[in-house]
Design an enzyme around this catalytic site. Structure first.
Site, PDB file in Angstrom:
ATOM      1  N   THR A 183       2.773 -25.824 111.963  1.00  0.00           N
ATOM      2  CA  THR A 183       2.738 -27.000 112.110  1.00  0.00           C
ATOM      3  C   THR A 183       3.685 -27.826 113.034  1.00  0.00           C
ATOM      4  OG1 THR A 183       1.867 -27.251 109.970  1.00  0.00           O
ATOM      5  CG2 THR A 183       2.438 -29.337 110.997  1.00  0.00           C
ATOM      6  N   HIS A 238      -2.682 -31.333 109.848  1.00  0.00           N
ATOM      7  CA  HIS A 238      -3.037 -29.774 110.111  1.00  0.00           C
ATOM      8  C   HIS A 238      -4.195 -29.238 109.331  1.00  0.00           C
ATOM      9  CE1 HIS A 238      -0.735 -25.861 111.854  1.00  0.00           C
ATOM     10  NE2 HIS A 238      -2.213 -25.863 112.086  1.00  0.00           N
ATOM     11  N   GLU A 258       3.071 -33.871 121.261  1.00  0.00           N
ATOM     12  CA  GLU A 258       4.217 -34.374 122.035  1.00  0.00           C
ATOM     13  C   GLU A 258       3.910 -34.257 123.651  1.00  0.00           C
ATOM     14  OE1 GLU A 258       7.437 -36.436 120.504  1.00  0.00           O
ATOM     15  OE2 GLU A 258       7.566 -34.906 119.132  1.00  0.00           O
TER      16      GLU A 258
END
Length: 128
Positions: A33, A67, A41
């Site tokens: 994750t 996720h 990002e």
């Protein structure tokens, strides 16, 4: 000025180095994750980088991401972002992450446009 609609895409391969076991977020050899968050990002900041002014950058300030499916080592994963909201210096992206079998993550990501120099001055002032 940055406007909504800017899209980004980045991809990577799941390796032992970006697995949950390696980064400490679990014990299994699946896409971590934290690695998915880093991919989100990277995709977002790179998508708007060429639209920023001289000496400007963006910093991530908020993530709301699920996720939803595991991806084993060896598979390709990719992230797609779209800039869906601009409020002065605040940028909001809709994000989706996929592997070769389908969607594995989704949500939103917020970034702020900053002056790189001023930001680093403020951060470094913490050491004084």
């Amino acid at each position: 000025m940055i406007e909504t609609g800017i899209k980004g895409r980045q991809e990577t391969i799941v390796t032992e180095e970006n697995s949950a076991k390696a980064v400490g977020s679990g014990t299994l050899l699946v896409f971590a994750t934290p690695a998915m968050i880093a991919l989100i990002e990277e995709t977002a900041w790179k998508s708007v980088a060429s639209s920023l002014g001289e000496g400007e950058g963006t910093v991530g300030t908020k993530l709301d991401v699920a996720h939803i499916s595991a991806t084993p080592v060896g598979m390709k994963v990719w992230c797609e972002t779209e800039l869906t909201e601009v409020d002065r210096r605040r940028l909001v992206f809709t994000v989706a992450v996929y592997d070769e079998k389908g969607k594995i993550g989704e949500g939103t990501h917020e970034r702020f446009i900053i002056s790189n120099e001023k930001f680093m001055e403020k951060a470094n002032a913490k050491k004084a």
